[in-house]
Scaffold this motif. Structure first.
Motif, PDB file in Angstrom:
ATOM      1  N   GLN A  14     -24.746  43.266 -16.873  1.00  0.00           N
ATOM      2  CA  GLN A  14     -25.684  43.496 -17.974  1.00  0.00           C
ATOM      3  C   GLN A  14     -27.125  43.313 -17.501  1.00  0.00           C
ATOM      4  OE1 GLN A  14     -24.569  40.913 -21.194  1.00  0.00           O
ATOM      5  NE2 GLN A  14     -22.571  41.864 -21.451  1.00  0.00           N
ATOM      6  N   ASP A  15     -27.297  42.966 -16.229  1.00  0.00           N
ATOM      7  CA  ASP A  15     -28.630  42.659 -15.698  1.00  0.00           C
ATOM      8  C   ASP A  15     -29.020  43.572 -14.540  1.00  0.00           C
ATOM      9  OD1 ASP A  15     -29.092  40.447 -17.451  1.00  0.00           O
ATOM     10  OD2 ASP A  15     -27.703  39.275 -16.236  1.00  0.00           O
ATOM     11  N   THR A  16     -28.845  44.884 -14.713  1.00  0.00           N
ATOM     12  CA  THR A  16     -29.305  45.794 -13.665  1.00  0.00           C
ATOM     13  C   THR A  16     -30.830  45.943 -13.764  1.00  0.00           C
ATOM     14  OG1 THR A  16     -29.011  47.771 -15.029  1.00  0.00           O
ATOM     15  CG2 THR A  16     -27.129  47.090 -13.661  1.00  0.00           C
ATOM     16  N   ILE A  17     -31.413  46.348 -12.657  1.00  0.00           N
ATOM     17  CA  ILE A  17     -32.851  46.621 -12.610  1.00  0.00           C
ATOM     18  C   ILE A  17     -33.005  48.111 -12.333  1.00  0.00           C
ATOM     19  CG2 ILE A  17     -34.997  46.179 -11.357  1.00  0.00           C
ATOM     20  CD1 ILE A  17     -33.821  43.413 -10.642  1.00  0.00           C
ATOM     21  N   VAL A  18     -33.745  48.816 -13.175  1.00  0.00           N
ATOM     22  CA  VAL A  18     -33.914  50.258 -13.013  1.00  0.00           C
ATOM     23  C   VAL A  18     -35.208  50.542 -12.248  1.00  0.00           C
ATOM     24  CG1 VAL A  18     -34.103  52.484 -14.179  1.00  0.00           C
ATOM     25  CG2 VAL A  18     -32.640  50.695 -15.143  1.00  0.00           C
ATOM     26  N   VAL A  19     -35.061  51.227 -11.112  1.00  0.00           N
ATOM     27  CA  VAL A  19     -36.195  51.655 -10.294  1.00  0.00           C
ATOM     28  C   VAL A  19     -35.958  53.113  -9.937  1.00  0.00           C
ATOM     29  CG1 VAL A  19     -37.428  51.335  -8.115  1.00  0.00           C
ATOM     30  CG2 VAL A  19     -36.549  49.344  -9.343  1.00  0.00           C
ATOM     31  N   GLU A  20     -36.920  53.964 -10.255  1.00  0.00           N
ATOM     32  CA  GLU A  20     -36.822  55.400  -9.967  1.00  0.00           C
ATOM     33  C   GLU A  20     -35.515  55.988 -10.498  1.00  0.00           C
ATOM     34  OE1 GLU A  20     -37.560  55.405  -5.703  1.00  0.00           O
ATOM     35  OE2 GLU A  20     -39.691  55.784  -6.066  1.00  0.00           O
ATOM     36  N   ASN A  21     -35.158  55.635 -11.716  1.00  0.00           N
ATOM     37  CA  ASN A  21     -33.954  56.117 -12.408  1.00  0.00           C
ATOM     38  C   ASN A  21     -32.641  55.684 -11.773  1.00  0.00           C
ATOM     39  OD1 ASN A  21     -35.357  57.502 -14.505  1.00  0.00           O
ATOM     40  ND2 ASN A  21     -35.815  59.136 -13.050  1.00  0.00           N
ATOM     41  N   HIS A  23     -29.999  52.442 -11.209  1.00  0.00           N
ATOM     42  CA  HIS A  23     -29.650  51.082 -11.621  1.00  0.00           C
ATOM     43  C   HIS A  23     -29.282  50.285 -10.380  1.00  0.00           C
ATOM     44  CE1 HIS A  23     -29.495  51.255 -16.055  1.00  0.00           C
ATOM     45  NE2 HIS A  23     -29.337  52.550 -15.835  1.00  0.00           N
ATOM     46  N   TYR A  24     -29.987  49.199 -10.150  1.00  0.00           N
ATOM     47  CA  TYR A  24     -29.683  48.284  -9.052  1.00  0.00           C
ATOM     48  C   TYR A  24     -28.883  47.119  -9.627  1.00  0.00           C
ATOM     49  CZ  TYR A  24     -32.800  50.668  -5.797  1.00  0.00           C
ATOM     50  OH  TYR A  24     -33.380  51.595  -4.962  1.00  0.00           O
ATOM     51  N   PHE A  25     -27.664  46.946  -9.102  1.00  0.00           N
ATOM     52  CA  PHE A  25     -26.752  45.912  -9.576  1.00  0.00           C
ATOM     53  C   PHE A  25     -26.912  44.649  -8.739  1.00  0.00           C
ATOM     54  CE2 PHE A  25     -24.956  49.753 -11.174  1.00  0.00           C
ATOM     55  CZ  PHE A  25     -24.172  49.427 -12.276  1.00  0.00           C
ATOM     56  N   PRO A  26     -26.905  43.473  -9.383  1.00  0.00           N
ATOM     57  CA  PRO A  26     -26.978  42.230  -8.597  1.00  0.00           C
ATOM     58  C   PRO A  26     -25.788  42.118  -7.651  1.00  0.00           C
ATOM     59  CG  PRO A  26     -26.912  41.767 -10.979  1.00  0.00           C
ATOM     60  CD  PRO A  26     -26.786  43.238 -10.802  1.00  0.00           C
ATOM     61  N   GLU A  27     -26.046  41.569  -6.479  1.00  0.00           N
ATOM     62  CA  GLU A  27     -25.004  41.453  -5.453  1.00  0.00           C
ATOM     63  C   GLU A  27     -23.746  40.758  -5.970  1.00  0.00           C
ATOM     64  OE1 GLU A  27     -24.508  39.802  -0.882  1.00  0.00           O
ATOM     65  OE2 GLU A  27     -26.367  39.456  -1.953  1.00  0.00           O
ATOM     66  N   GLU A  28     -23.924  39.746  -6.808  1.00  0.00           N
ATOM     67  CA  GLU A  28     -22.758  38.998  -7.290  1.00  0.00           C
ATOM     68  C   GLU A  28     -21.890  39.812  -8.253  1.00  0.00           C
ATOM     69  OE1 GLU A  28     -26.339  37.731  -9.765  1.00  0.00           O
ATOM     70  OE2 GLU A  28     -25.926  37.949  -7.640  1.00  0.00           O
ATOM     71  N   SER A  29     -22.370  40.970  -8.710  1.00  0.00           N
ATOM     72  CA  SER A  29     -21.588  41.803  -9.619  1.00  0.00           C
ATOM     73  C   SER A  29     -20.687  42.802  -8.885  1.00  0.00           C
ATOM     74  CB  SER A  29     -22.508  42.565 -10.574  1.00  0.00           C
ATOM     75  OG  SER A  29     -23.184  43.622  -9.908  1.00  0.00           O
ATOM     76  N   LEU A  30     -20.791  42.860  -7.561  1.00  0.00           N
ATOM     77  CA  LEU A  30     -20.024  43.832  -6.770  1.00  0.00           C
ATOM     78  C   LEU A  30     -18.584  43.385  -6.554  1.00  0.00           C
ATOM     79  CD1 LEU A  30     -22.565  44.544  -3.884  1.00  0.00           C
ATOM     80  CD2 LEU A  30     -22.402  45.685  -6.096  1.00  0.00           C
ATOM     81  N   ASN A  31     -17.668  44.350  -6.593  1.00  0.00           N
ATOM     82  CA  ASN A  31     -16.292  44.128  -6.156  1.00  0.00           C
ATOM     83  C   ASN A  31     -16.275  44.449  -4.664  1.00  0.00           C
ATOM     84  OD1 ASN A  31     -15.148  43.354  -8.643  1.00  0.00           O
ATOM     85  ND2 ASN A  31     -15.118  45.491  -9.301  1.00  0.00           N
ATOM     86  N   LYS A  32     -16.552  43.447  -3.857  1.00  0.00           N
ATOM     87  CA  LYS A  32     -16.852  43.647  -2.439  1.00  0.00           C
ATOM     88  C   LYS A  32     -15.696  44.217  -1.627  1.00  0.00           C
ATOM     89  CE  LYS A  32     -20.719  40.611  -2.311  1.00  0.00           C
ATOM     90  NZ  LYS A  32     -21.437  39.537  -1.721  1.00  0.00           N
ATOM     91  N   GLU A  33     -14.489  44.193  -2.168  1.00  0.00           N
ATOM     92  CA  GLU A  33     -13.357  44.759  -1.437  1.00  0.00           C
ATOM     93  C   GLU A  33     -13.548  46.255  -1.161  1.00  0.00           C
ATOM     94  OE1 GLU A  33      -9.724  45.387  -4.092  1.00  0.00           O
ATOM     95  OE2 GLU A  33     -11.031  44.181  -5.367  1.00  0.00           O
TER      96      GLU A  33
END
Length: 93
Positions: A14-21, A23-33
Motif C-alpha cells: 500500500q506504500d508504493t512511490i510513483v515516479v515517472e508513472n 510504481h516503486y515497491f518497497p523491498e520488503e514487499s517483494l516475493n524474493k523467490e
C-alpha cells in the motif's frame, strides 16, 4: 498495489512511490523467490545507475523486467530500496 507476472504476485504494498508513472515497491514487499540478479545496468541522468532483476516464475523467465537504484542520486533518494517493473508485469490495484 500488486505486481503480477505469469499469475503470481511478485510484490504487494500500500506504500508504493510513483515516479515517472512507475510504481516503486518497497523491498520488503517483494516475493524474493521470483527475483534473480541480472548483469544489466542503465543510467538515468537524475536518478543514477539502475540495476535489474530477471523474473523467474514457474519456469517462465522475463529478463531484466524489474529495476532498482541501489544508490540513487539525491533527487531520487525516496526510491532507495524500492523496485519497479515493466516488460509484461501487470501493476494493478
Amino acid at each position: 498495489m500488486k505486481a503480477i507476472y505469469n499469475g503470481k504476485v511478485l510484490a504487494e504494498s500500500q506504500d508504493t512511490i510513483v515516479v515517472e508513472n512507475n510504481h516503486y515497491f518497497p523491498e520488503e514487499s517483494l516475493n524474493k523467490e521470483y527475483f534473480k540478479n541480472s548483469e544489466k545496468h542503465t543510467t538515468c541522468p537524475w536518478k543514477g545507475e539502475a540495476s535489474y532483476f530477471t523474473l523467474e516464475v514457474d519456469g517462465k523467465s522475463n529478463p531484466d523486467a524489474a529495476w532498482y537504484y541501489p544508490a540513487p542520486k539525491d533527487a531520487a533518494k525516496q526510491i532507495k530500496d524500492h523496485v519497479a517493473f515493466w516488460k509484461g508485469v501487470e501493476v494493478t490495484d
